[in-house]
Design an enzyme around this catalytic site. Structure first.
Site, PDB file in Angstrom:
ATOM      1  N   ASP A  22       0.789  -1.243   0.000  1.00 30.07           N
ATOM      2  CA  ASP A  22       0.000   0.000   0.000  1.00 30.07           C
ATOM      3  C   ASP A  22       0.818   1.288   0.000  1.00 30.07           C
ATOM      4  OD1 ASP A  22      -2.555  -0.722  -0.347  1.00 30.07           O
ATOM      5  OD2 ASP A  22      -3.221  -0.417   1.715  1.00 30.07           O
ATOM      6  N   LYS A  25       3.353   1.551  -4.926  1.00 26.90           N
ATOM      7  CA  LYS A  25       4.225   1.072  -6.012  1.00 26.90           C
ATOM      8  C   LYS A  25       3.503   1.016  -7.352  1.00 26.90           C
ATOM      9  CE  LYS A  25       4.783  -2.590  -3.486  1.00 26.90           C
ATOM     10  NZ  LYS A  25       4.180  -2.080  -2.244  1.00 26.90           N
ATOM     11  N   THR A  26       2.292   0.462  -7.344  1.00 23.33           N
ATOM     12  CA  THR A  26       1.560   0.302  -8.606  1.00 23.33           C
ATOM     13  C   THR A  26       1.086   1.661  -9.120  1.00 23.33           C
ATOM     14  OG1 THR A  26       0.916  -1.915  -7.917  1.00 23.33           O
ATOM     15  CG2 THR A  26      -0.348  -0.936  -9.713  1.00 23.33           C
ATOM     16  N   HIS A  85       2.637  -7.059  -0.204  1.00 19.49           N
ATOM     17  CA  HIS A  85       1.989  -7.844   0.850  1.00 19.49           C
ATOM     18  C   HIS A  85       2.879  -9.001   1.309  1.00 19.49           C
ATOM     19  CE1 HIS A  85      -0.947 -10.247   2.962  1.00 19.49           C
ATOM     20  NE2 HIS A  85      -1.805  -9.238   2.892  1.00 19.49           N
TER      21      HIS A  85
END
Ligand SMILES: Nc1nc2c(ncn2[C@@H]2O[C@H](COP(=O)(O)OP(=O)(O)OP(=O)(O)O)[C@@H](O)[C@H]2O)c(=O)[nH]1
Ligand SMILES: [Mg+2]
Length: 389
Positions: A22, A25-26, A85
């Site tokens: 969270d 990164k994306t 994660h």
């Protein structure tokens, strides 16, 4: 319609985003492609094209590593967006194994979190020599707090041998850059400049025998089985013979692509898809190695120097001894192995020890190769091969 062939006009490097779940990164990956697309180099890849598996969309997290490509003025990059994660660290290790440099994404709001530290340790171990830091969510962060986070990140990097004082740390907002806010699109430019200048072009062993660790296997209807990954060394052309170690298959490369573009020749460092003649889909899997025939002799015994993570680093709370049987993550492979510490020796969390390992199957090994040791879904050790056999 024939696809446009890949033309090598700039040096190619492999980079990627890593860091705690969270931290953005994306979002940052999507923002980089958007900013560059607006400059006229490359295609914008929206967030939901990166995290595109149904489970990723439903849970709002990255699970699988995703690849995008883009170009700066001086370089062509393949970018691997890795999951943060804790449950998907094994996918992160696979992604990191192919990187020439990494962008460590740290939320300016949260600072260092467990997988920030774990990813830095794993990156070091699998041979990522250069890290650039993106202090993300800087749009929402308090300046003084962000200064503290920056200090903390530099310290973490130094403690893992990355020279934290000289590592570029760039304050960014992936989210605001995606929205087109000029202040933050500029920050993305600054981050890319830092990557361009701080991550050196690695030496590529293009003349060595071909070797590619398989990251993924796909089927193209009517054409056959395709394996993907980054070429570790050597050069390959359509028509070349290869063997798949692990699958005991001899075959011929009948197609070669990078990001959907056909190429006549792939070389060390390229992120590619190889179409293999007559290979059944289920014969090959992640962790297998495609290599020039007879060029590597895989083995299952090796000696290594291993650091056993402390409990504070997320490692074990109890020592390990001979007979311990964890998973070894070597390149893209994940193999069980028996640990021998010699006699009644034990290795306590926090210790660095030498050990011999007997793997459950043959794997191409060489001195200097880094690996991670995991057990029950957590990283418990990081090591380097010192001798094979
Ligand atoms: N304020 C702010 N929020 C952001 C920024 N970047 C990402 N976010 C938010 O943070 C959340 C997580 O973003 P992702 O990009 O999915 O994070 P991630 O690091 O890829 O997460 P994993 O891949 O699951 O580890 C989302 O709600 C984003 O909208 C930013 O620059 N500023
Ligand atoms: Mg993500």
């Amino acid at each position: 319609m024939p696809k446009t062939a890949y033309v090598r006009t700039k040096p190619h490097l492999n980079i990627g985003t890593m860091g705690h779940v969270d931290h953005g990164k994306t979002t940052l990956t999507a923002a980089i492609t958007k900013v560059l697309a607006e400059r006229g180099s490359g295609t914008y890849v929206p967030f939901d094209r990166i995290d595109r598996a149904p489970e990723e969309a439903a849970r709002g997290i990255t699970i699988n590593i995703a690849h995008v490509e883009y170009e700066t003025d001086t370089r062509h990059y393949a970018h691997v967006d890795m999951p943060g994660h804790a449950d998907y660290v094994k996918n992160m290790v696979t992604g990191a194994a192919q990187l020439d440099g990494a962008i460590l994404v740290v939320s300016a709001l949260d600072g260092i979190m467990p997988q920030t530290a774990e990813h830095v340790l794993l990156a070091r171990q699998v041979g990522v020599d250069h890290i650039v830091v993106a202090l993300n969510k800087a749009d929402a962060g308090d300046e003084e707090l962000t200064d503290l986070v920056e200090l903390e990140v530099r310290e973490l990097l130094t403690s893992h041998g990355y020279g934290g004082d000289s590592v570029p740390v760039v304050r960014v907002s992936g989210l605001r850059a995606l929205e087109g806010d000029p202040r933050w699109t500029e920050a993305i430019g600054a981050l890319l400049d830092a990557v361009d200048t701080y991550v050196p072009m690695p030496e590529r062993y293009v003349d060595a025998p071909f070797l590619l660790p398989v990251e993924n296997v796909l089927t193209i209807t009517g054409r056959g089985t395709v394996v993907t990954g980054a070429v570790e060394r050597g050069t390959i052309r359509v028509g070349d013979r290869v063997e798949v170690l692990g699958a005991a298959v001899d075959t011929v490369v009948t197609g070669l692509e990078t990001f959907g573009k056909p190429m006549a020749e792939a070389q060390a460092g390229d992120s590619v898809a190889l179409l293999l003649r007559g290979v059944p889909r289920d014969a090959v899997r992640r962790g297998h190695i495609v290599a020039a025939p007879g060029s590597v002799v895989p083995s299952r015994r090796f000696s290594a120097q291993v650091y056993v993570l402390s409990a504070g680093e997320g490692g074990r709370t109890t020592p390990v001894s001979t007979g311990y049987r964890p998973q070894f993550y070597i390149r893209t492979a994940d193999v069980v192995g028996d640990v021998d510490l010699g006699g009644s020796a034990v290795a306590r969390p926090g210790d660095t020890v030498t050990m011999t390992v007997e793997l459950g199957r043959d794997v191409p090994l060489e001195p200097g190769l880094g690996f991670a040791i995991r057990e029950g879904g957590r990283t418990v050790g990081a090591g380097t091969v010192t001798a094979v056999g």
